[in-house]
Design a protein around this motif. Sequence first.
Motif, PDB file in Angstrom:
ATOM      1  N   UNK A  47       0.821  -1.217   0.000  1.00 22.34           N
ATOM      2  CA  UNK A  47       0.000   0.000   0.000  1.00 22.34           C
ATOM      3  C   UNK A  47       0.855   1.267   0.000  1.00 22.34           C
ATOM      4  N   UNK A  48       1.962   1.255   0.731  1.00 24.58           N
ATOM      5  CA  UNK A  48       2.832   2.430   0.797  1.00 24.58           C
ATOM      6  C   UNK A  48       3.466   2.737  -0.560  1.00 24.58           C
ATOM      7  N   UNK A  49       3.721   1.689  -1.351  1.00 26.56           N
ATOM      8  CA  UNK A  49       4.399   1.872  -2.635  1.00 26.56           C
ATOM      9  C   UNK A  49       3.457   1.726  -3.830  1.00 26.56           C
ATOM     10  N   UNK A  50       2.162   1.672  -3.577  1.00 28.65           N
ATOM     11  CA  UNK A  50       1.181   1.357  -4.616  1.00 28.65           C
ATOM     12  C   UNK A  50       1.322   2.223  -5.861  1.00 28.65           C
ATOM     13  N   UNK A  51       1.573   3.496  -5.673  1.00 23.32           N
ATOM     14  CA  UNK A  51       1.626   4.398  -6.823  1.00 23.32           C
ATOM     15  C   UNK A  51       3.051   4.764  -7.237  1.00 23.32           C
ATOM     16  N   UNK A  52       4.026   4.148  -6.609  1.00 21.63           N
ATOM     17  CA  UNK A  52       5.421   4.414  -6.932  1.00 21.63           C
ATOM     18  C   UNK A  52       5.904   3.373  -7.945  1.00 21.63           C
ATOM     19  N   UNK A  53       5.529   3.558  -9.187  1.00 27.23           N
ATOM     20  CA  UNK A  53       5.824   2.577 -10.238  1.00 27.23           C
ATOM     21  C   UNK A  53       7.317   2.321 -10.415  1.00 27.23           C
ATOM     22  N   UNK A  54       8.139   3.353 -10.270  1.00 26.40           N
ATOM     23  CA  UNK A  54       9.586   3.181 -10.424  1.00 26.40           C
ATOM     24  C   UNK A  54      10.142   2.231  -9.362  1.00 26.40           C
ATOM     25  N   UNK A  56       8.399   0.011  -7.613  1.00 24.59           N
ATOM     26  CA  UNK A  56       7.824  -1.312  -7.846  1.00 24.59           C
ATOM     27  C   UNK A  56       8.558  -2.035  -8.973  1.00 24.59           C
ATOM     28  N   UNK A  57       8.873  -1.310 -10.031  1.00 20.48           N
ATOM     29  CA  UNK A  57       9.593  -1.907 -11.155  1.00 20.48           C
ATOM     30  C   UNK A  57      10.991  -2.350 -10.735  1.00 20.48           C
ATOM     31  N   UNK A  58      11.580  -1.611  -9.846  1.00 21.61           N
ATOM     32  CA  UNK A  58      12.931  -1.910  -9.383  1.00 21.61           C
ATOM     33  C   UNK A  58      12.961  -3.088  -8.404  1.00 21.61           C
ATOM     34  N   UNK A  59      12.016  -3.107  -7.465  1.00 22.48           N
ATOM     35  CA  UNK A  59      12.045  -4.076  -6.370  1.00 22.48           C
ATOM     36  C   UNK A  59      10.993  -5.171  -6.446  1.00 22.48           C
ATOM     37  N   UNK A  60       9.964  -5.001  -7.285  1.00 20.22           N
ATOM     38  CA  UNK A  60       8.863  -5.953  -7.291  1.00 20.22           C
ATOM     39  C   UNK A  60       8.056  -5.835  -6.019  1.00 20.22           C
ATOM     40  N   UNK A  61       7.220  -6.841  -5.762  1.00 24.37           N
ATOM     41  CA  UNK A  61       6.461  -6.852  -4.516  1.00 24.37           C
ATOM     42  C   UNK A  61       6.622  -8.219  -3.867  1.00 24.37           C
ATOM     43  N   UNK A  62       6.551  -8.230  -2.553  1.00 25.42           N
ATOM     44  CA  UNK A  62       6.655  -9.481  -1.808  1.00 25.42           C
ATOM     45  C   UNK A  62       5.318  -9.774  -1.158  1.00 25.42           C
ATOM     46  N   UNK A  64       3.626 -13.062   0.995  1.00 26.79           N
ATOM     47  CA  UNK A  64       3.769 -14.378   1.627  1.00 26.79           C
ATOM     48  C   UNK A  64       5.132 -15.004   1.317  1.00 26.79           C
ATOM     49  N   UNK A  65       6.171 -14.232   1.535  1.00 24.42           N
ATOM     50  CA  UNK A  65       7.559 -14.666   1.366  1.00 24.42           C
ATOM     51  C   UNK A  65       7.966 -14.947  -0.082  1.00 24.42           C
ATOM     52  N   UNK A  66       7.147 -14.566  -1.040  1.00 23.76           N
ATOM     53  CA  UNK A  66       7.468 -14.752  -2.450  1.00 23.76           C
ATOM     54  C   UNK A  66       7.594 -13.385  -3.105  1.00 23.76           C
ATOM     55  N   UNK A  67       8.707 -13.179  -3.801  1.00 22.05           N
ATOM     56  CA  UNK A  67       8.921 -11.914  -4.511  1.00 22.05           C
ATOM     57  C   UNK A  67       8.411 -12.054  -5.938  1.00 22.05           C
ATOM     58  N   UNK A  68       7.529 -11.145  -6.325  1.00 31.27           N
ATOM     59  CA  UNK A  68       6.944 -11.125  -7.660  1.00 31.27           C
ATOM     60  C   UNK A  68       7.502  -9.947  -8.446  1.00 31.27           C
ATOM     61  N   UNK A  69       7.612 -10.120  -9.736  1.00 32.05           N
ATOM     62  CA  UNK A  69       8.061  -9.062 -10.629  1.00 32.05           C
ATOM     63  C   UNK A  69       6.868  -8.183 -10.965  1.00 32.05           C
ATOM     64  N   UNK A  70       7.024  -6.908 -10.746  1.00 34.05           N
ATOM     65  CA  UNK A  70       5.972  -5.933 -11.053  1.00 34.05           C
ATOM     66  C   UNK A  70       5.723  -5.895 -12.557  1.00 34.05           C
ATOM     67  N   UNK A  71       4.440  -5.963 -12.941  1.00 32.18           N
ATOM     68  CA  UNK A  71       4.074  -5.874 -14.351  1.00 32.18           C
ATOM     69  C   UNK A  71       3.461  -4.529 -14.700  1.00 32.18           C
ATOM     70  N   UNK A  72       2.411  -4.152 -13.972  1.00 34.55           N
ATOM     71  CA  UNK A  72       1.727  -2.887 -14.264  1.00 34.55           C
ATOM     72  C   UNK A  72       0.807  -2.527 -13.107  1.00 34.55           C
ATOM     73  N   UNK A  73       0.321  -1.291 -13.148  1.00 31.73           N
ATOM     74  CA  UNK A  73      -0.623  -0.861 -12.117  1.00 31.73           C
ATOM     75  C   UNK A  73      -1.386   0.372 -12.575  1.00 31.73           C
TER      76      UNK A  73
END
Length: 126
Positions: A47-54, A56-62, A64-73
């Motif tokens: 939620x804190x990074x929801x609108x910070x696309x840069x 998210x693109x750099x770090x992805x999202x985690x 349940x202990x799984x890191x996902x690659x950000x696609x779009x928002x």
Amino acid sequence: MSWQSYVDDQLLATKVVTKAVIAGHDGSIWATSEGFKVTTEDIKKILANFENRDLLAQNGITVAETRYIYLSSTDRVLRARKGNSGVHVMKTEQAVIICQYEEPVVPEQCAAVTEKLGEYLITVGY
């Protein structure tokens, strides 16, 4: 209807959502599917990074202990993927819905179910 009923009957019962959680904007978990180890910190960070696309693109999202690659928002929806699975996140007025899917489900199927519930919650003030 209880929050757990929304997870069980509106999300998991569709068979296009593997795991799901509904939480408040403060990170408190209202309902979750069995074995989905989403933490309050996961939710707060998304939620804190929801609108910070840069970021998210750099770090992805985690989730349940799984890191996902950000696609779009958008301002309400966030999409991320890892291999054959992914997550679809929808933010409503007071809640956030996080749904995980796995092959053979395609992202659009999970998105449709997640966003349908999210739109409904928005119409009833959540």
